[in-house]
Scaffold this motif. Structure first.
Motif, PDB file in Angstrom:
ATOM      1  N   UNK A 180       0.848  -1.194   0.000  1.00  0.00           N
ATOM      2  CA  UNK A 180       0.000   0.000   0.000  1.00  0.00           C
ATOM      3  C   UNK A 180       0.878   1.236   0.000  1.00  0.00           C
ATOM      4  N   UNK A 181       0.235   2.392  -0.198  1.00  0.00           N
ATOM      5  CA  UNK A 181       0.914   3.672  -0.007  1.00  0.00           C
ATOM      6  C   UNK A 181       0.809   4.041   1.478  1.00  0.00           C
ATOM      7  N   UNK A 182       1.790   3.911   2.355  1.00  0.00           N
ATOM      8  CA  UNK A 182       3.062   3.348   2.090  1.00  0.00           C
ATOM      9  C   UNK A 182       3.377   2.422   3.246  1.00  0.00           C
ATOM     10  N   UNK A 183       3.056   1.171   3.063  1.00  0.00           N
ATOM     11  CA  UNK A 183       3.306   0.170   4.090  1.00  0.00           C
ATOM     12  C   UNK A 183       3.280  -1.218   3.463  1.00  0.00           C
ATOM     13  N   UNK A 184       3.916  -2.163   4.160  1.00  0.00           N
ATOM     14  CA  UNK A 184       3.857  -3.574   3.780  1.00  0.00           C
ATOM     15  C   UNK A 184       3.163  -4.330   4.901  1.00  0.00           C
ATOM     16  N   UNK A 185       2.315  -5.275   4.538  1.00  0.00           N
ATOM     17  CA  UNK A 185       1.666  -6.129   5.532  1.00  0.00           C
ATOM     18  C   UNK A 185       1.749  -7.577   5.044  1.00  0.00           C
ATOM     19  N   UNK A 186       2.142  -8.470   5.948  1.00  0.00           N
ATOM     20  CA  UNK A 186       2.307  -9.890   5.609  1.00  0.00           C
ATOM     21  C   UNK A 186       1.348 -10.705   6.468  1.00  0.00           C
ATOM     22  N   UNK A 187       0.494 -11.455   5.791  1.00  0.00           N
ATOM     23  CA  UNK A 187      -0.533 -12.243   6.487  1.00  0.00           C
ATOM     24  C   UNK A 187      -0.246 -13.727   6.298  1.00  0.00           C
ATOM     25  N   UNK A 188      -0.171 -14.445   7.443  1.00  0.00           N
ATOM     26  CA  UNK A 188       0.093 -15.889   7.425  1.00  0.00           C
ATOM     27  C   UNK A 188      -1.242 -16.600   7.654  1.00  0.00           C
ATOM     28  N   UNK A 189      -1.870 -17.112   6.582  1.00  0.00           N
ATOM     29  CA  UNK A 189      -3.248 -17.636   6.707  1.00  0.00           C
ATOM     30  C   UNK A 189      -3.360 -18.867   7.604  1.00  0.00           C
ATOM     31  N   UNK A 190      -2.348 -19.734   7.621  1.00  0.00           N
ATOM     32  CA  UNK A 190      -2.452 -20.953   8.446  1.00  0.00           C
ATOM     33  C   UNK A 190      -2.503 -20.626   9.929  1.00  0.00           C
ATOM     34  N   UNK A 191      -1.832 -19.548  10.350  1.00  0.00           N
ATOM     35  CA  UNK A 191      -1.813 -19.163  11.766  1.00  0.00           C
ATOM     36  C   UNK A 191      -2.755 -17.984  12.037  1.00  0.00           C
ATOM     37  N   UNK A 192      -3.297 -17.385  10.973  1.00  0.00           N
ATOM     38  CA  UNK A 192      -4.200 -16.236  11.095  1.00  0.00           C
ATOM     39  C   UNK A 192      -3.530 -15.090  11.865  1.00  0.00           C
ATOM     40  N   UNK A 193      -2.286 -14.807  11.512  1.00  0.00           N
ATOM     41  CA  UNK A 193      -1.555 -13.699  12.131  1.00  0.00           C
ATOM     42  C   UNK A 193      -0.979 -12.825  11.020  1.00  0.00           C
ATOM     43  N   UNK A 194      -0.684 -11.572  11.376  1.00  0.00           N
ATOM     44  CA  UNK A 194      -0.136 -10.641  10.393  1.00  0.00           C
ATOM     45  C   UNK A 194       0.990  -9.841  11.033  1.00  0.00           C
ATOM     46  N   UNK A 195       1.851  -9.293  10.166  1.00  0.00           N
ATOM     47  CA  UNK A 195       3.032  -8.582  10.642  1.00  0.00           C
ATOM     48  C   UNK A 195       3.471  -7.587   9.583  1.00  0.00           C
ATOM     49  N   UNK A 196       4.202  -6.569  10.018  1.00  0.00           N
ATOM     50  CA  UNK A 196       4.815  -5.653   9.058  1.00  0.00           C
ATOM     51  C   UNK A 196       6.277  -6.029   8.813  1.00  0.00           C
ATOM     52  N   UNK A 197       6.691  -7.125   9.416  1.00  0.00           N
ATOM     53  CA  UNK A 197       8.035  -7.653   9.204  1.00  0.00           C
ATOM     54  C   UNK A 197       7.890  -9.067   8.652  1.00  0.00           C
ATOM     55  N   UNK A 198       8.606  -9.370   7.567  1.00  0.00           N
ATOM     56  CA  UNK A 198       8.468 -10.665   6.912  1.00  0.00           C
ATOM     57  C   UNK A 198       9.446 -11.658   7.525  1.00  0.00           C
ATOM     58  N   UNK A 199       8.930 -12.771   8.043  1.00  0.00           N
ATOM     59  CA  UNK A 199       9.767 -13.847   8.582  1.00  0.00           C
ATOM     60  C   UNK A 199       9.653 -15.061   7.670  1.00  0.00           C
ATOM     61  N   UNK A 200      10.816 -15.710   7.407  1.00  0.00           N
ATOM     62  CA  UNK A 200      10.844 -16.869   6.520  1.00  0.00           C
ATOM     63  C   UNK A 200      11.714 -17.957   7.136  1.00  0.00           C
ATOM     64  N   UNK A 320      -3.162  -2.875  10.880  1.00  0.00           N
ATOM     65  CA  UNK A 320      -3.449  -3.448  12.203  1.00  0.00           C
ATOM     66  C   UNK A 320      -2.916  -4.882  12.197  1.00  0.00           C
ATOM     67  N   UNK A 321      -1.857  -5.112  12.954  1.00  0.00           N
ATOM     68  CA  UNK A 321      -1.138  -6.394  12.851  1.00  0.00           C
ATOM     69  C   UNK A 321      -0.801  -6.939  14.243  1.00  0.00           C
ATOM     70  N   UNK A 322      -0.396  -8.202  14.266  1.00  0.00           N
ATOM     71  CA  UNK A 322       0.009  -8.837  15.530  1.00  0.00           C
ATOM     72  C   UNK A 322       1.454  -8.528  15.891  1.00  0.00           C
ATOM     73  N   UNK A 323       2.250  -8.175  14.876  1.00  0.00           N
ATOM     74  CA  UNK A 323       3.658  -7.852  15.132  1.00  0.00           C
ATOM     75  C   UNK A 323       4.054  -6.677  14.262  1.00  0.00           C
ATOM     76  N   UNK A 324       4.592  -5.648  14.885  1.00  0.00           N
ATOM     77  CA  UNK A 324       4.993  -4.464  14.130  1.00  0.00           C
ATOM     78  C   UNK A 324       6.503  -4.285  14.206  1.00  0.00           C
ATOM     79  N   UNK A 325       7.083  -3.895  13.091  1.00  0.00           N
ATOM     80  CA  UNK A 325       8.526  -3.654  13.045  1.00  0.00           C
ATOM     81  C   UNK A 325       8.796  -2.170  13.281  1.00  0.00           C
ATOM     82  N   UNK A 326      10.075  -1.849  13.452  1.00  0.00           N
ATOM     83  CA  UNK A 326      10.478  -0.463  13.685  1.00  0.00           C
ATOM     84  C   UNK A 326      11.581  -0.083  12.712  1.00  0.00           C
ATOM     85  N   UNK A 327      11.625   1.192  12.362  1.00  0.00           N
ATOM     86  CA  UNK A 327      12.691   1.679  11.487  1.00  0.00           C
ATOM     87  C   UNK A 327      14.055   1.548  12.150  1.00  0.00           C
TER      88      UNK A 327
END
Length: 332
Positions: A180-200, A320-327
């Motif tokens: 989006x303008x201007x943010x990233x959001x990552x949603x993990x459907x199996x766990x139904x959680x979301x974050x602005x930081x991508x974990x792999x 609106x996420x379960x985990x937010x990252x910081x600059x």
């Protein structure tokens, strides 16, 4: 024709015989220079690996080899062309007031065929290696290659398997990436959680479903060497395999408006155990608004506490996420 001392000289007859300028000694000299140029180009191709970020994905191994190959080819052409120009300028310079012509050699069919065929073959060679590299990566779609291996840049070169499990069989549902303008959001459907930081998880094929809520964005992680445009109104299947633990930067590679430069976040590659622990931990967190520079500054400007000093479209609300990252979070 008049010479420098004012005497007349009979012009040499025109000819197509290259033997008048290329004798055996000159041919051996040119062959030696070409061999030296080849050695320097191969060395430069190996040096090119040091110019890039760490190889954090299987795809990076393939891309870096292609980059090294193209650097070597480019170096060979650059040294050949510039070296010829410099040699001609320094050692073949005409004397002052010498207006005479060079050796009167006109068209030579063999030479013309060679300098036409060589560039064509070179372009086909580079194109073939590039296509085979992209085909090996298979980053688009849901079908991964059975085996990912390095591409042979010369005939007979052995192909080496690339680290990382590329099989998508047992992997979970694809991670939904919302830009989006201007943010990233990552949603993990199996766990139904979301974050602005991508974990792999490390050494596993990660699959994504890329979408954009507004304008064109670009999913780009330099350490992974992959970039994919995200087109509004489309769902794009995308995949890659992280092979190096660490924290890397995800950037928006397409200009998306005023706060485009701040549209970045971190990608964390970790072991399977740490990945599962992170998913379990953030599932306990209540959803909250993420840190978002664009939305915070725009809101302050609307309230009159600051002046932006420039016009901008209204940013999307902070995710609106379960985990937010910081600059302030570190990354390589």
């Amino acid at each position: 024709m008049n010479t420098n001392d004012g005497t007349s000289q009979t012009p040499e007859p025109r000819t197509r015989n290259l033997g008048r300028v290329l004798n055996r000694r000159r041919i051996l000299g040119l062959a030696s220079l070409a061999a030296g140029n080849f050695a320097i180009s191969v060395w430069m191709g190996q040096e090119a690996y040091k110019w890039l970020p760490p190889q954090a994905s299987s795809e990076a191994v393939l891309v870096d080899k292609l980059f090294s190959f193209m650097t070597a080819v480019g170096t060979f052409i650059f040294i050949g062309v510039v070296g010829t120009l410099l040699y001609s300028m320094i050692f073949q310079r005409a004397a002052k007031y010498d207006n005479s012509d060079g050796p009167p050699i006109e068209g030579n069919v063999k030479l013309e065929v060679i300098w036409t065929a060589v560039p064509i073959m070179l372009i086909i060679w580079i194109g073939t290696v590039s296509y085979k590299t992209y085909d090996q990566m298979s980053i688009l779609g849901t079908i991964a290659p059975k085996v990912m291996a390095t591409v042979d840049t010369v005939p007979g070169e052995p192909r080496k398997p690339v680290p990382g499990d590329i099989s998508p069989t047992d992997n979970p549902a694809p991670i939904e990436v919302h830009s989006r303008q201007w943010s990233w959001e990552f949603y993990y459907p199996d766990q139904n959680v979301s974050s602005t930081e991508l974990h792999l998880p490390l050494n596993q094929r990660a699959r994504f479903k890329l979408t954009s809520d507004d304008v064109l964005h670009g999913f780009y992680v330099p350490a992974f060497r992959v970039k994919q445009d995200i087109v509004p109104g489309k769902e794009i299947d995308f995949a890659l395999t992280p092979i190096r633990a660490g924290r890397y930067r995800l950037r928006d590679s397409e200009y998306s408006g005023t706060y485009f430069a701040s549209n970045q976040t971190n990608v964390v590659v970790e072991s399977e155990e740490e990945y599962q622990q992170w998913l379990g931990a953030i599932a306990q967190n209540p959803p909250q608004a993420a840190e978002n520079i664009a939305y915070e500054e725009f809101s302050q400007a609307e309230q009159g506490t600051i002046s932006l000093g420039w016009a901008t479209v209204k940013p999307a609300p902070a995710p609106i996420v379960n985990h937010t990252s910081s600059e302030k979070d570190p990354y390589e």
